[in-house]
Design a protein around this motif. Structure first.
Motif, PDB file in Angstrom:
ATOM      1  N   ALA A 142       0.812  -1.215   0.000  1.00 16.50           N
ATOM      2  CA  ALA A 142       0.000   0.000   0.000  1.00 16.50           C
ATOM      3  C   ALA A 142       0.847   1.268   0.000  1.00 16.50           C
ATOM      4  O   ALA A 142       0.375   2.332  -0.426  1.00 16.50           O
ATOM      5  N   ARG A 143       2.086   1.183   0.451  1.00 20.67           N
ATOM      6  CA  ARG A 143       2.951   2.365   0.487  1.00 20.67           C
ATOM      7  C   ARG A 143       4.372   1.930   0.129  1.00 20.67           C
ATOM      8  O   ARG A 143       5.148   1.529   0.984  1.00 20.67           O
ATOM      9  N   PHE A 144       4.700   2.039  -1.151  1.00 27.98           N
ATOM     10  CA  PHE A 144       5.966   1.528  -1.673  1.00 27.98           C
ATOM     11  C   PHE A 144       6.750   2.692  -2.285  1.00 27.98           C
ATOM     12  O   PHE A 144       6.181   3.494  -3.030  1.00 27.98           O
ATOM     13  N   PRO A 145       8.043   2.817  -1.999  1.00 34.83           N
ATOM     14  CA  PRO A 145       8.840   3.907  -2.589  1.00 34.83           C
ATOM     15  C   PRO A 145       8.841   3.810  -4.118  1.00 34.83           C
ATOM     16  O   PRO A 145       9.208   2.777  -4.675  1.00 34.83           O
ATOM     17  N   PHE A 146       8.435   4.878  -4.781  1.00 39.99           N
ATOM     18  CA  PHE A 146       8.306   4.855  -6.231  1.00 39.99           C
ATOM     19  C   PHE A 146       9.649   4.598  -6.909  1.00 39.99           C
ATOM     20  O   PHE A 146       9.750   3.809  -7.850  1.00 39.99           O
ATOM     21  N   VAL A 147      10.695   5.254  -6.451  1.00 38.32           N
ATOM     22  CA  VAL A 147      12.009   5.097  -7.082  1.00 38.32           C
ATOM     23  C   VAL A 147      12.492   3.653  -6.962  1.00 38.32           C
ATOM     24  O   VAL A 147      13.104   3.103  -7.894  1.00 38.32           O
ATOM     25  N   GLU A 148      12.186   3.012  -5.857  1.00 42.81           N
ATOM     26  CA  GLU A 148      12.583   1.612  -5.655  1.00 42.81           C
ATOM     27  C   GLU A 148      11.823   0.700  -6.616  1.00 42.81           C
ATOM     28  O   GLU A 148      12.395  -0.238  -7.182  1.00 42.81           O
ATOM     29  N   TYR A 149      10.546   0.995  -6.812  1.00 45.82           N
ATOM     30  CA  TYR A 149       9.744   0.177  -7.725  1.00 45.82           C
ATOM     31  C   TYR A 149      10.234   0.325  -9.166  1.00 45.82           C
ATOM     32  O   TYR A 149      10.368  -0.665  -9.895  1.00 45.82           O
ATOM     33  N   VAL A 150      10.510   1.565  -9.602  1.00 51.35           N
ATOM     34  CA  VAL A 150      11.010   1.794 -10.969  1.00 51.35           C
ATOM     35  C   VAL A 150      12.303   1.032 -11.191  1.00 51.35           C
ATOM     36  O   VAL A 150      12.480   0.359 -12.218  1.00 51.35           O
ATOM     37  N   ASP A 151      13.219   1.096 -10.228  1.00 53.44           N
ATOM     38  CA  ASP A 151      14.505   0.388 -10.352  1.00 53.44           C
ATOM     39  C   ASP A 151      14.303  -1.118 -10.425  1.00 53.44           C
ATOM     40  O   ASP A 151      14.974  -1.812 -11.201  1.00 53.44           O
ATOM     41  N   ASP A 152      13.368  -1.644  -9.630  1.00 51.40           N
ATOM     42  CA  ASP A 152      13.094  -3.087  -9.642  1.00 51.40           C
ATOM     43  C   ASP A 152      12.591  -3.541 -11.009  1.00 51.40           C
ATOM     44  O   ASP A 152      12.998  -4.581 -11.536  1.00 51.40           O
ATOM     45  N   VAL A 153      11.676  -2.755 -11.595  1.00 48.91           N
ATOM     46  CA  VAL A 153      11.105  -3.122 -12.898  1.00 48.91           C
ATOM     47  C   VAL A 153      12.163  -3.058 -13.985  1.00 48.91           C
ATOM     48  O   VAL A 153      12.269  -3.950 -14.838  1.00 48.91           O
ATOM     49  N   LEU A 154      12.978  -2.006 -13.970  1.00 52.79           N
ATOM     50  CA  LEU A 154      14.009  -1.847 -14.993  1.00 52.79           C
ATOM     51  C   LEU A 154      15.061  -2.950 -14.906  1.00 52.79           C
ATOM     52  O   LEU A 154      15.650  -3.348 -15.918  1.00 52.79           O
ATOM     53  N   ALA A 155      15.307  -3.448 -13.685  1.00 52.90           N
ATOM     54  CA  ALA A 155      16.332  -4.475 -13.496  1.00 52.90           C
ATOM     55  C   ALA A 155      15.818  -5.872 -13.802  1.00 52.90           C
ATOM     56  O   ALA A 155      16.600  -6.809 -13.973  1.00 52.90           O
ATOM     57  N   GLN A 156      14.504  -6.030 -13.878  1.00 54.20           N
ATOM     58  CA  GLN A 156      13.915  -7.363 -14.047  1.00 54.20           C
ATOM     59  C   GLN A 156      13.802  -7.712 -15.521  1.00 54.20           C
ATOM     60  O   GLN A 156      12.844  -7.353 -16.184  1.00 54.20           O
ATOM     61  N   GLU A 157      14.776  -8.427 -16.040  1.00 54.74           N
ATOM     62  CA  GLU A 157      14.773  -8.814 -17.450  1.00 54.74           C
ATOM     63  C   GLU A 157      13.972 -10.087 -17.683  1.00 54.74           C
ATOM     64  O   GLU A 157      13.489 -10.345 -18.784  1.00 54.74           O
ATOM     65  N   GLN A 158      13.829 -10.899 -16.645  1.00 54.00           N
ATOM     66  CA  GLN A 158      13.116 -12.168 -16.806  1.00 54.00           C
ATOM     67  C   GLN A 158      12.272 -12.440 -15.563  1.00 54.00           C
ATOM     68  O   GLN A 158      12.710 -12.229 -14.440  1.00 54.00           O
ATOM     69  N   SER A 159      11.045 -12.890 -15.777  1.00 54.79           N
ATOM     70  CA  SER A 159      10.148 -13.171 -14.661  1.00 54.79           C
ATOM     71  C   SER A 159      10.405 -14.568 -14.098  1.00 54.79           C
ATOM     72  O   SER A 159      10.686 -15.505 -14.835  1.00 54.79           O
ATOM     73  N   ASN A 160      10.320 -14.684 -12.774  1.00 54.07           N
ATOM     74  CA  ASN A 160      10.434 -15.986 -12.119  1.00 54.07           C
ATOM     75  C   ASN A 160       9.059 -16.524 -11.724  1.00 54.07           C
ATOM     76  O   ASN A 160       8.940 -17.426 -10.904  1.00 54.07           O
TER      77      ASN A 160
END
Length: 417
Positions: A142-160
């Motif tokens: 419900a309350r997630f740091p936006f910059v952390e989420y953007v970095d996570d998505v950009l770093a995720q090249e493959q889904s597990n």
């Protein structure tokens, strides 16, 4: 007697052989059970397949909002994507904010689940290596740091992401909750202006979308929702906002794909029984059109609908109340913008407000409607245009141009936009 008992006892070598056989059998059964539990794509029972039509395609330059609404069937609209998503700028301007990775609709649904369903799902998450506390997980999302989420998505090249074999045999409520918790985190159905208003002027959409009569239609609930156009959907591969569902608002939708791609299926409301509704009065369905499982949802094989893949630079027109499902497909970021759109029929008697806009002699609106204007506008311009349209039509209300129901809706919209 002792001699007889000794003679009846099995020889040590025989006992050892039996023990080894039992241990071996147990190990084999353990491997089989593990395979049953952990296999994401079971060969038996057969999942089956369904036949769906491809969604028709048209060009943005060859359509109007009125034509889409009058036709009333799903369409993919191709347009010239003149802006790319600027992650660097977005992080710099808006990274300090927090976002909710769980929509109000999902949160409300999950909080109504029985305690027993939640506890069983928590146990399963532990077994499959993702232990969670349900309440703590909702608070985290419900309350997630936006910059952390953007970095996570950009770093995720493959889904597990994967779902185990046993998933197919669970009650529907557990399956849906387990699916939500196992999938990658997904920022969805959040007003873009709430997260990053600074970027609205950099994102462009086709000009035919500029004038949106949703803001003029009667209905307080849809007005309150539509005033926040557009809504951001931003996530990695395999992320999904909801299972198969119907929107609860009586309005059509345009989903504009800005980056990445989405696979989707769409069904007319008349197909609801073939999609296995969850409960009697519900907007959720058990069927999975993207990964059909005819063992769990056998009536799905009778369903008639459409399928497609929405790429960057394409728009899906989704008619009101059509049942649908989306899943992000591309590695890295997949970004879509959802617009609620409305018909002119509730506003203009002949179903076409274009002539009234021209007669208003409003320079901003007339320029927008001119064929000489650019084929695209920014989101910032879109919002300004529709506020101006509301102002112009309210003046016409004073002259008796519109009926009282339409004028009342416009006056309410003026206070909310």
């Amino acid at each position: 007697a002792a001699a007889a008992a000794a003679a009846a006892a099995p020889a040590p070598s025989t006992l050892h052989s039996v023990t080894r056989l039992a241990a071996g059998t147990g190990a084999i059964l353990g491997v089989v059970l593990a395979g049953v539990l952990y296999t994401p794509g079971p060969p038996f029972p057969s999942k089956g397949s369904i036949k769906l039509e491809n969604v028709p395609r048209i060009l943005a330059s060859e359509t109007t909002m009125r034509q889409l609404l009058q036709d009333g069937t799903p369409k993919i609209i191709e347009f010239d994507l003149q802006s790319r998503w600027n992650f660097t700028k977005m992080k710099a301007l808006c990274g300090h904010r927090h976002v909710s990775l769980i929509s109000e609709a999902t949160y409300t649904t999950l909080m109504q689940l029985p305690e027993s369903i939640i506890k069983i799902t928590e146990m399963m998450m532990f077994i499959f290596g993702k232990p969670i506390n349900f309440e703590e997980e909702l608070i985290r999302r419900a309350r997630f740091p936006f910059v952390e989420y953007v970095d996570d998505v950009l770093a995720q090249e493959q889904s597990n992401f994967w779902l185990p074999y046993i998933f197919r045999f669970l009650p529907s409520q557990i399956r849906m909750l387990f699916d939500i918790l196992m999938r990658p985190l997904y920022l969805h159905d959040v007003p873009l202006a709430r997260i990053c208003p600074e970027i609205l002027k950099d994102i462009r959409i086709p000009r035919f979308m500029a004038v949106n009569h949703i803001h003029l239609q009667p209905g307080a609930q849809i007005q309150d929702e539509a005033k926040n156009n557009p809504f951001l959907f931003f996530g990695p591969k395999d992320s999904m906002s909801y299972p198969m569902h119907q929107n609860i608002f009586p309005a059509d939708v345009l989903m504009v794909m800005m980056e990445g791609s989405k696979a989707f299926t769409v069904f007319h409301p008349s197909q609801s029984e073939n999609l296995h509704p969850v409960g009697i009065e519900t907007s959720l369905f058990e069927a999975d059109g993207l990964n059909p499982d005819l063992f769990i949802t056998p009536r799905l094989k009778n369903a008639k609908g459409w399928k497609g893949k929405l790429e960057a630079g394409e728009i899906l027109f989704l008619p009101s109340y059509y049942i649908h499902q989306f899943q992000n497909e591309s590695p890295g970021p997949n970004i879509g913008l959802k617009f609620w759109i409305g018909t002119q029929d509730a506003v203009c008697l002949d179903g076409d407000c274009t002539q009234l806009i021209k007669l208003s002699n409003n320079k901003m609106l007339k320029k927008l409607l001119s064929e000489k204007t650019s084929r695209s506008i920014s989101i910032d311009q879109y919002r300004k245009v529709n506020r101006e349209l509301l102002r112009v039509f309210l003046k016409m209300c004073a002259k008796g141009t519109f009926n009282e129901a339409a004028c009342a809706a416009m006056r309410r919209a003026e206070t909310s936009m």
